[in-house]
Design an enzyme around this catalytic site. Structure first.
Site, PDB file in Angstrom:
ATOM      1  N   CYS A 297      48.544 -83.672 -16.113  1.00 25.04           N
ATOM      2  CA  CYS A 297      48.615 -84.741 -17.085  1.00 25.04           C
ATOM      3  C   CYS A 297      50.032 -84.941 -17.565  1.00 25.04           C
ATOM      4  O   CYS A 297      50.888 -84.090 -17.384  1.00 25.04           O
ATOM      5  CB  CYS A 297      47.763 -84.394 -18.298  1.00 25.04           C
ATOM      6  SG  CYS A 297      46.083 -83.955 -17.879  1.00 25.04           S
TER       7      CYS A 297
ATOM      8  N   TYR B 233      57.103 -80.879  -6.193  1.00 30.19           N
ATOM      9  CA  TYR B 233      56.304 -82.086  -6.029  1.00 30.19           C
ATOM     10  C   TYR B 233      56.053 -82.870  -7.304  1.00 30.19           C
ATOM     11  O   TYR B 233      56.131 -84.098  -7.307  1.00 30.19           O
ATOM     12  CB  TYR B 233      54.940 -81.719  -5.419  1.00 30.19           C
ATOM     13  CG  TYR B 233      53.969 -82.880  -5.375  1.00 30.19           C
ATOM     14  CD1 TYR B 233      54.063 -83.837  -4.377  1.00 30.19           C
ATOM     15  CD2 TYR B 233      52.989 -83.028  -6.348  1.00 30.19           C
ATOM     16  CE1 TYR B 233      53.192 -84.919  -4.351  1.00 30.19           C
ATOM     17  CE2 TYR B 233      52.112 -84.098  -6.325  1.00 30.19           C
ATOM     18  CZ  TYR B 233      52.216 -85.043  -5.319  1.00 30.19           C
ATOM     19  OH  TYR B 233      51.360 -86.099  -5.296  1.00 30.19           O
TER      20      TYR B 233
ATOM     21  N   ASN C 144      48.612 -80.860 -21.595  1.00 33.61           N
ATOM     22  CA  ASN C 144      48.883 -80.812 -20.153  1.00 33.61           C
ATOM     23  C   ASN C 144      48.794 -79.358 -19.743  1.00 33.61           C
ATOM     24  O   ASN C 144      49.482 -78.515 -20.311  1.00 33.61           O
ATOM     25  CB  ASN C 144      50.295 -81.367 -19.876  1.00 33.61           C
ATOM     26  CG  ASN C 144      50.790 -81.074 -18.469  1.00 33.61           C
ATOM     27  OD1 ASN C 144      51.976 -80.851 -18.267  1.00 33.61           O
ATOM     28  ND2 ASN C 144      49.911 -81.068 -17.489  1.00 33.61           N
ATOM     29  N   GLY C 145      47.958 -79.077 -18.778  1.00 33.49           N
ATOM     30  CA  GLY C 145      47.816 -77.695 -18.336  1.00 33.49           C
ATOM     31  C   GLY C 145      46.367 -77.309 -18.262  1.00 33.49           C
ATOM     32  O   GLY C 145      45.490 -78.169 -18.160  1.00 33.49           O
TER      33      GLY C 145
ATOM     34  N   GLY D 237      49.456 -88.593 -13.795  1.00 36.84           N
ATOM     35  CA  GLY D 237      48.035 -88.774 -13.976  1.00 36.84           C
ATOM     36  C   GLY D 237      47.675 -90.235 -13.959  1.00 36.84           C
ATOM     37  O   GLY D 237      48.219 -91.016 -14.745  1.00 36.84           O
TER      38      GLY D 237
HETATM   39  P1  AMP Z   1      47.085 -82.495   2.088  1.00 35.01           P
HETATM   40  O1  AMP Z   1      46.858 -83.745   2.826  1.00 35.01           O
HETATM   41  O2  AMP Z   1      45.862 -82.008   1.390  1.00 35.01           O
HETATM   42  O3  AMP Z   1      47.742 -81.404   2.899  1.00 35.01           O
HETATM   43  O4  AMP Z   1      48.065 -82.842   0.881  1.00 35.01           O
HETATM   44  C1  AMP Z   1      49.437 -82.730   1.037  1.00 35.01           C
HETATM   45  C2  AMP Z   1      50.104 -83.893   0.431  1.00 35.01           C
HETATM   46  O5  AMP Z   1      49.647 -84.082  -0.910  1.00 35.01           O
HETATM   47  C3  AMP Z   1      51.600 -83.667   0.380  1.00 35.01           C
HETATM   48  O6  AMP Z   1      52.200 -84.741   1.055  1.00 35.01           O
HETATM   49  C4  AMP Z   1      51.971 -83.666  -1.075  1.00 35.01           C
HETATM   50  O7  AMP Z   1      52.988 -84.598  -1.318  1.00 35.01           O
HETATM   51  C5  AMP Z   1      50.734 -84.053  -1.820  1.00 35.01           C
HETATM   52  N1  AMP Z   1      50.366 -83.066  -2.829  1.00 35.01           N
HETATM   53  C6  AMP Z   1      50.567 -81.763  -2.835  1.00 35.01           C
HETATM   54  N2  AMP Z   1      50.069 -81.185  -3.934  1.00 35.01           N
HETATM   55  C7  AMP Z   1      49.533 -82.160  -4.658  1.00 35.01           C
HETATM   56  C8  AMP Z   1      48.872 -82.212  -5.903  1.00 35.01           C
HETATM   57  N3  AMP Z   1      48.652 -81.126  -6.606  1.00 35.01           N
HETATM   58  N4  AMP Z   1      48.461 -83.391  -6.338  1.00 35.01           N
HETATM   59  C9  AMP Z   1      48.665 -84.502  -5.628  1.00 35.01           C
HETATM   60  N5  AMP Z   1      49.270 -84.515  -4.445  1.00 35.01           N
HETATM   61  C10 AMP Z   1      49.703 -83.367  -3.957  1.00 35.01           C
END
Ligand code: AMP
Length: 486
Positions: free
Chosen positions: A17, A260, A120-121, A43
């Site tokens: 968040c 990220y 947030n958390g 979010g």
């Molecule tokens: P996946 O397709 O499940 O391997 O997701 C990896 C992709 O999701 C990467 O390109 C990241 O940029 C993004 N990503 C990684 N962690 C998160 C997160 N916690 N929330 C949203 N996107 C994420």
């Protein structure tokens, strides 16, 4: 309808968040709306603002983006949110359904007056505390961990709002930043380990608390400083006062914020997020360089790391994949089916930059592996002769319980497979992740201090600094909206 406390699949609850708060300006809600807009990346499911003029509290919460709730078309809403002080929140959760009652900020009329709270958390003992409170007669309105804080404050016999809050927070564990508002006070707080970010800013005579500095930039506010781990700040007509009411703990800021989650133009905990990402890319190139013709980021999250990689390796950087910005982050789509579809909707190969080339693809992380698999297929279809994937984080082997949305371990590709197996599954010629020490080097450390790590890196190491009281045996005991729906 049963308010359930049953266990459920951990793929569905964690929230990430943005939080925002301002004190001391006549159009507090409008500032908050703008701040939340800048923090929208944290979010996208729901947004809310509570404002007070010192007498009444006005609340608006809604599903969807900040602009859909507090934008041009919502003048009536904005007109109602009068006051010199406001707090706001954007919500991100992979919960299968999003219920309005789970949208923050939370507001309650307590013994001492109105009180609003956003968070947030993630509290890691919220269910245990909640069960105790329910046994004593508390009636909960939502399934959010945050609500236990309101109940604990309500029950406290301490005289001041701040003392009540401290007493409440001494009963919960977790990684969190909080912003609270009473009729004449704004309060900010970070957990003792400082897992989630919170910064202090100033515009004119008004003070701002928010998750990242990009929330200050949007309204031209000055960055004052980061709130420290375990610090509680009270902002009122007298200015800003700082307290450290909790047992001091070693700082363990979430390293994934740099990888990220935070926006690249933000400064968090003294580091530029953009510079950190570039540094990680450069370190990755040094650790696992490979002969190739071009470095291509997976946009947008892989871009700064790919720039760093290209600079360090001396290879050209090209936008070989173009992202459609009108689709939300794939990860947010609630079901696996849509998540697959989302990747196709979101990215397209830029054939001219890929055809006949040996391509290094850079992304920030692999979680389930869905994104990488689709992107690699797309890049090959566009004529790349070789595809080498480089990941600007170590393998994500563990779930986060401190507020970053990651699925349960069984769905994390790196928890199930070796790097070689992952390479085969994703369909690349080679796959490499930055090492944990490489990641720390990129953050300006000599290496990870294995005795007292400088960051929280539990998603890569399984080293969880804060106890996981509610999470037993790989299944969470957190509350389930889904179970209620079924
Ligand atoms: P996946 O397709 O499940 O391997 O997701 C990896 C992709 O999701 C990467 O390109 C990241 O940029 C993004 N990503 C990684 N962690 C998160 C997160 N916690 N929330 C949203 N996107 C994420």
């Amino acid at each position: 309808m049963t308010l359930t406390t049953s266990p459920y699949d951990d793929d569905h609850l964690h929230e990430e968040c943005a939080i925002y708060g301002i004190f001391g300006t006549s159009d507090a809600a409008a500032h908050t709306a703008l701040g939340l807009h800048a923090l929208q990346h944290r979010g996208q499911e729901a947004a809310g603002i509570v404002a007070t003029d010192g007498t009444t509290f006005n609340v608006h919460r809604g599903l969807g983006h900040v602009g859909e709730n507090f934008g041009e078309d919502n003048q009536e809403v904005m007109d109602q949110l009068v006051g010199h002080s406001a707090i706001g929140h954007t919500r991100y959760s992979t919960t299968g359904e999003t219920a309005l009652r789970n949208v923050q900020p939370l507001f309650a009329d307590l013994e001492f007056g109105g009180f609003a709270l956003c968070h947030n958390g993630n509290l890691t003992n919220a269910l245990q505390v909640r069960e105790g409170l329910v046994r004593q007669g508390s009636i909960f309105q939502s399934t959010m961990d945050t609500e236990v804080i309101i109940h604990l404050i309500a029950r406290s016999r301490r005289a001041s709002v701040v003392d009540r809050l401290v007493e409440a927070m001494n009963q919960v564990e977790g990684g969190y930043s909080l912003i609270c508002m009473s009729k004449d006070t704004l309060i900010g707080l970070r957990d003792p380990f400082g897992v989630r970010p919170l910064v202090l800013g100033k515009i004119g005579d008004a003070y701002i608390l928010c998750s990242e500095t990009c929330g200050l930039d949007i309204i031209g506010a000055d960055f004052v400083r980061d709130i420290n781990p375990g610090e509680l700040v009270v902002i009122d007509a007298k200015g800003v006062r700082s307290f450290f009411p909790f047992r001091p703990r070693p700082s363990r800021f979430c390293i994934f914020e740099y990888i990220y989650f935070a926006r690249p133009d933000s400064m968090v905990e003294g580091h530029s997020v953009y510079a950190a990402r570039k540094g990680i890319g450069a370190e990755l190139a040094n650790e696992s360089g490979v002969d190739a013709d071009v470095v291509v980021p997976v946009p947008d999250s892989g871009v700064p790391a790919a720039i760093g990689y290209a600079e360090a390796s001396g290879l050209p950087f090209e936008l070989g994949i173009i992202r459609n910005h009108y689709v939300g982050r794939t990860f947010i789509q609630p079901t696996d089916k849509v998540r697959h579809l989302g990747v196709k909707l979101k990215h397209n190969a830029n054939r001219g930059q890929l055809e006949g080339k040996r391509v290094i693809l850079v992304d920030d992380s692999i979680v389930r592996g869905t994104t990488s698999t689709k992107i690699v297929e797309m890049v090959r279809q566009a004529g790349a002769t070789e595809v080498h994937m480089r990941i600007a984080s170590p393998p994500t082997t563990h779930s986060c319980f401190y507020g970053v949305d990651t699925p349960e371990r069984s769905k994390l590709l790196a928890a199930q497979m070796s790097v070689e197996e992952m390479a085969e599954k994703i369909g690349v010629d080679s796959l490499a992740f930055i090492s944990i020490d490489g990641l720390y080097r990129a953050m300006g450390e000599a290496a990870r201090n294995n005795d007292v790590p400088q960051f929280c890196d539990a998603c890569f190491t399984g080293d969880y600094p804060i106890s996981l009281t509610d999470y037993t045996g790989g299944r969470t005991r957190q509350l389930s909206l889904l179970a209620e729906a079924s």
